[in-house]
Write a protein that holds these residues in place. Sequence first.
Motif, PDB file in Angstrom:
ATOM      1  N   LEU A  62      -5.786  -7.370  -2.621  1.00 40.42           N
ATOM      2  CA  LEU A  62      -6.811  -7.860  -1.430  1.00 40.42           C
ATOM      3  C   LEU A  62      -7.621  -8.965  -2.114  1.00 40.42           C
ATOM      4  CD1 LEU A  62      -8.057  -4.189  -0.375  1.00 40.42           C
ATOM      5  CD2 LEU A  62      -7.285  -6.213   1.187  1.00 40.42           C
ATOM      6  N   ASP A  63      -7.938  -8.896  -3.261  1.00 41.25           N
ATOM      7  CA  ASP A  63      -8.432 -10.193  -4.167  1.00 41.25           C
ATOM      8  C   ASP A  63      -7.862 -11.331  -3.832  1.00 41.25           C
ATOM      9  OD1 ASP A  63     -10.628  -8.740  -4.912  1.00 41.25           O
ATOM     10  OD2 ASP A  63     -10.083  -8.313  -6.861  1.00 41.25           O
ATOM     11  N   LEU A 108      -6.482  11.464  -6.401  1.00 43.34           N
ATOM     12  CA  LEU A 108      -5.043  10.933  -7.106  1.00 43.34           C
ATOM     13  C   LEU A 108      -4.537   9.733  -6.769  1.00 43.34           C
ATOM     14  CD1 LEU A 108      -3.118  14.446  -6.406  1.00 43.34           C
ATOM     15  CD2 LEU A 108      -4.010  13.652  -8.557  1.00 43.34           C
ATOM     16  N   MET A 109      -5.077   9.190  -5.540  1.00 37.05           N
ATOM     17  CA  MET A 109      -4.765   7.801  -5.065  1.00 37.05           C
ATOM     18  C   MET A 109      -5.234   6.626  -5.959  1.00 37.05           C
ATOM     19  SD  MET A 109      -2.370   7.757  -2.875  1.00 37.05           S
ATOM     20  CE  MET A 109      -1.450   9.000  -4.027  1.00 37.05           C
ATOM     21  N   ARG A 160       0.854  -1.097   0.006  1.00 37.07           N
ATOM     22  CA  ARG A 160       0.156   0.121  -0.018  1.00 37.07           C
ATOM     23  C   ARG A 160       0.838   1.246   0.097  1.00 37.07           C
ATOM     24  NH1 ARG A 160      -2.328   3.202   4.165  1.00 37.07           N
ATOM     25  NH2 ARG A 160      -4.603   3.857   3.847  1.00 37.07           N
ATOM     26  N   GLY A 161       1.912   1.243   0.999  1.00 34.30           N
ATOM     27  CA  GLY A 161       2.649   2.502   0.824  1.00 34.30           C
ATOM     28  C   GLY A 161       3.551   2.544  -0.152  1.00 34.30           C
ATOM     29  N   ILE A 162       3.803   1.405  -0.933  1.00 35.37           N
ATOM     30  CA  ILE A 162       4.583   1.459  -2.457  1.00 35.37           C
ATOM     31  C   ILE A 162       3.585   1.917  -3.457  1.00 35.37           C
ATOM     32  CG2 ILE A 162       5.617   0.132  -4.175  1.00 35.37           C
ATOM     33  CD1 ILE A 162       6.738  -1.685  -1.910  1.00 35.37           C
ATOM     34  N   ARG A 165      -4.536  -0.980  -7.690  1.00 36.03           N
ATOM     35  CA  ARG A 165      -3.191  -2.045  -7.449  1.00 36.03           C
ATOM     36  C   ARG A 165      -3.478  -2.738  -6.327  1.00 36.03           C
ATOM     37  NH1 ARG A 165       2.307   0.952  -8.264  1.00 36.03           N
ATOM     38  NH2 ARG A 165       3.225  -1.146  -8.184  1.00 36.03           N
ATOM     39  N   LEU A 166      -4.142  -2.011  -5.320  1.00 35.85           N
ATOM     40  CA  LEU A 166      -4.136  -2.531  -4.078  1.00 35.85           C
ATOM     41  C   LEU A 166      -5.669  -3.698  -3.862  1.00 35.85           C
ATOM     42  CD1 LEU A 166      -3.647  -2.730  -0.997  1.00 35.85           C
ATOM     43  CD2 LEU A 166      -5.369  -0.989  -0.424  1.00 35.85           C
TER      44      LEU A 166
END
Length: 308
Positions: free
Chosen positions: A218-219, A206-207, A118-120, A213-214
Motif C-alpha cells: 500500500l505504501d 493471526l493476520m 492480499r490473498g497470498i 506485508r500488505l
Amino acid sequence: MSSSTAFIFPGQGSQKVGMLAEIAAQEAIVNDTLVEASDILGFDLRGMILEGPADALNSTENTQPALLTSSVALWRLWQARGGAQPEFVAGHSLGEYSALVAGGVLSFADAVHLVRNRGIYMQEAVPPGEGAMAAVLGLDDEKVIELCQDTAQDGEVLSAVNFNAPGQVVIAGSAVAVERAATVFAEAGARKVMPLPVSVPSHCALMKPAAERLAKDLDSIMLSAPSISVVQNVTASVANDVNVIRTNLVSQLSQPVRWVESVRYMVSNGVAGFNECGPGKVLAGLGKRIERSVPVVGMENLSALPDA
C-alpha cells in the motif's frame, strides 16, 4: 435529510463458477473488464470466473481478484448505462477494495494486484489447519466477545471478527479454540454455531503478519482522494484523508468488520436504498436483518438493473 442510494460490494463467499456469465455474454464492458484483469495478472482469470474449476476459483489468492473484478465490471456497466452516482460506497471485507475503486481512491490495476497479494499473504500467514472461522447465531455481540475472551486458552487467538447482522457474528482464530468455542457457545444459548469452509482465519490477530506485508504494498501505490464517500469496515465511518484510508486497510486484515454499524451509519445519513454491486445476494440477506425497511437490490443480472 434528503434520501440517497449507496452501493455495497460483497466479499469472499459470494463467488461461484459462472458468475456474470449471462451478463458478460451480452455486455462488452463486463467481458472487457474480465479480460483486462486477466491481462493485469498474466493468467486467464476470466476463464476461471466463467468456467472454473471451482477449486481454483475458491483458492483465496484467486477468489479475491475474481470477486473484485466481477464487482467492478458491474460498476462500470452501471456507469455506462448512465446510472446515478451513489452518496456512499462500502464493501464487506474484501469488498472494500471494490468500493475504493468505485470511489476513485484506487485504480483498477492497483486494486487487482493488491487483492491478489492480499490473498497470498493471508494464506501464508497461518499454516493450513491451524486457523478456523465459525458463524454464531442467536447471541448478542457483547456476549460473543465475552465468551471469546473466556474460551481462549494459553495464548490462543479467538475473536469476534464479523458483526454481520443482529444475532449473527463470525468468530475466528486458532482452530482448536474455534472448535472448543462451538460447545461453549451452544451451552451459553447460541441457536447455532456453524464452521465456515475457509482456509484462513480472517480479521483476527493471526493476520498481523499478512497486514505487515500488505502495508508495504500500500505504501508503494498512489491513493486518490475519494470522489464518493467510502465507509470503511474498521471505523464504520467515512475517511477522506488517503493516509487514514491506507491505515484502515492495513488494520482491516486483523480487526473486525463492523458491517451492522456501517449500514446503520449510511441509513442515518439519508440512505434509503442499497444496490448490491457484485455476485450473489449475501449482503441483501444481511440488510434485511439490519434495516428491514431499507431495500437492497442485487445487480448480477441484466433484469435487475432497472430496479437498481
